[in-house]
Design an enzyme around this catalytic site. Structure first.
Site, mmCIF file in Angstrom:
data_model
loop_
_atom_site.group_PDB
_atom_site.id
_atom_site.type_symbol
_atom_site.label_atom_id
_atom_site.label_comp_id
_atom_site.label_asym_id
_atom_site.label_seq_id
_atom_site.Cartn_x
_atom_site.Cartn_y
_atom_site.Cartn_z
ATOM 1 N N HIS A 189 47.133 12.397 50.919
ATOM 2 C CA HIS A 189 47.001 12.174 49.481
ATOM 3 C C HIS A 189 47.283 10.723 49.115
ATOM 4 O O HIS A 189 46.521 10.093 48.373
ATOM 5 C CB HIS A 189 47.972 13.096 48.736
ATOM 6 N N HIS A 194 45.324 7.460 46.762
ATOM 7 C CA HIS A 194 45.914 6.402 45.931
ATOM 8 C C HIS A 194 45.699 4.985 46.451
ATOM 9 O O HIS A 194 45.316 4.090 45.704
ATOM 10 C CB HIS A 194 47.421 6.635 45.786
ATOM 11 N N GLU A 234 45.629 10.987 38.749
ATOM 12 C CA GLU A 234 45.653 12.053 39.749
ATOM 13 C C GLU A 234 44.359 12.877 39.769
ATOM 14 O O GLU A 234 43.838 13.168 40.848
ATOM 15 C CB GLU A 234 46.849 12.991 39.514
ATOM 16 N N SER A 253 41.678 13.146 47.686
ATOM 17 C CA SER A 253 42.391 13.472 48.917
ATOM 18 C C SER A 253 42.246 14.941 49.306
ATOM 19 O O SER A 253 42.855 15.395 50.271
ATOM 20 C CB SER A 253 43.877 13.125 48.784
#
Length: 330
Positions: A189, A194, A234, A253
């Site tokens: 993730h 990110h 997110e 992700s």
């Protein structure tokens, strides 16, 4: 990724005038050491419904990564993690499936910088990149850096890191029996979702703005700000060249959710911060609702405008040379 809610036992804080601040917040980058280990969930303490709860080997591996994070202090090199063949295999499954989807599902900003991480940071199917290598590269691009963390921080603590251009990143990986799903942020993730966008100067500046506005904000404002973060950074989507694309790390992700978000199954709503800020946040399933901005820049512009509604009895000025903030009371 932050968890909604706040930790307890914050230090007291006095403003320059001698008044007590309502909420403690860091004023220098080294102050992040104060709260970096105050995780709400994660580390070796797994929930009963976690895929690795009954796997003793997996739990010991989580303890190994927890020890790296809790021993770290600002200014140190991030220790290089030793990953097992099984962990690399899990990474490889996720990496291969996601990289086949990115060209048609991810936003152009993500696709533009991802090859740089492959060229400079060891991003490939048979290798889990090291936080130190990625942190050094990103810092050279935008001034952002990574910091290891053992698990989920409170929203207040997580957002505070962004104010100093620091992203708290986990190093452990999801359980191998279900590579498609993780109930918490993991290295897939953080590094696939990110990290790429922190190489983009505009996105990096935007992330720091969110962090700065969070410092000293009320609990109610933190709640709204973290909800907006959830549905943008997110799980945000935007339009590019007439098509919907994902820019949220939670989508980028998860190869299951990256495919799902472009089907007709979820509800799509226009991104209006005032409405998005009060939307319920589901954390254990694919998102039933996505907020779609007219463009990546449009999402940033609207969120910047919304942050002006947050009122505090002081303003903050960030000094990049000292990596600190100056408090100016109003």
């Amino acid at each position: 990724m932050a968890k909604k809610g706040d930790g307890k036992d914050y230090p007291t804080m006095t403003l320059p005038s001698g008044k007590k601040a309502s909420f403690w917040f860091p004023t220098t980058i080294s102050d992040l050491d104060e709260r970096a280990n105050e995780v709400l969930e994660g580390g070796k303490d797994l929930q009963a419904d976690h895929p690795g709860f009954h796997d003793e080997t997996y739990r010991k591996r989580r303890e190994y990564f927890e020890n790296i994070a809790t021993s770290y202090r600002h200014g140190q090199q991030i220790p290089r993690a030793e990953y097992t063949p099984e962990e690399v295999e899990t990474w490889g499954i996720v990496f291969e499936k996601l990289t086949t989807l990115y060209p048609t599902h991810a936003c152009s900003e993500h696709n533009k910088v991802f090859p740089l991480l492959e060229q400079n940071c060891g991003y490939r199917k048979d290798n889990i990149p090291q936080l130190e290598d990625i942190s050094r590269f990103i810092k050279g691009q935008t001034g952002f850096q990574l910091r290891p963390v053992a698990g989920l921080l409170s929203s207040r603590d997580f957002l505070a890191g962004l104010a100093f251009r620091v992203f708290h990143s986990t190093q452990y990986i999801r359980h191998g029996k279900n590579p498609q799903y993780t109930p918490e942020p993991d290295v897939c993730h953080e590094l696939l979702g990110h990290a790429p966008l922190f190489c983009d100067p505009s996105f990096a500046d935007f992330s720091q703005e969110i962090g700065l506005i969070s410092l000293g904000a009320s609990d109610d404002d933190i709640e709204k700000l973290s909800t907006l973060y959830w549905f943008t950074i997110e799980f945000g989507m935007c339009k590019q060249n007439g098509e919907e694309r994902a820019y949220g790390a939670g989508i980028l992700s998860s190869f299951g959710e990256l495919q799902y978000c472009l089907t007709g199954a979820p509800e799509k709503r226009p991104f209006i911060p005032e409405e998005t800020a009060v939307q319920e946040v589901p954390i254990t399933k694919f998102q039933p609702v996505y907020f779609v901005a007219e463009s990546f820049d449009d999402a940033k512009k609207k969120l910047r405008e919304w942050t002006k509604t947050i009122k505090k009895p002081f303003t903050l000025h960030y000094d990049a040379s000292t990596e600190s903030v100056k408090i100016v009371e109003i």
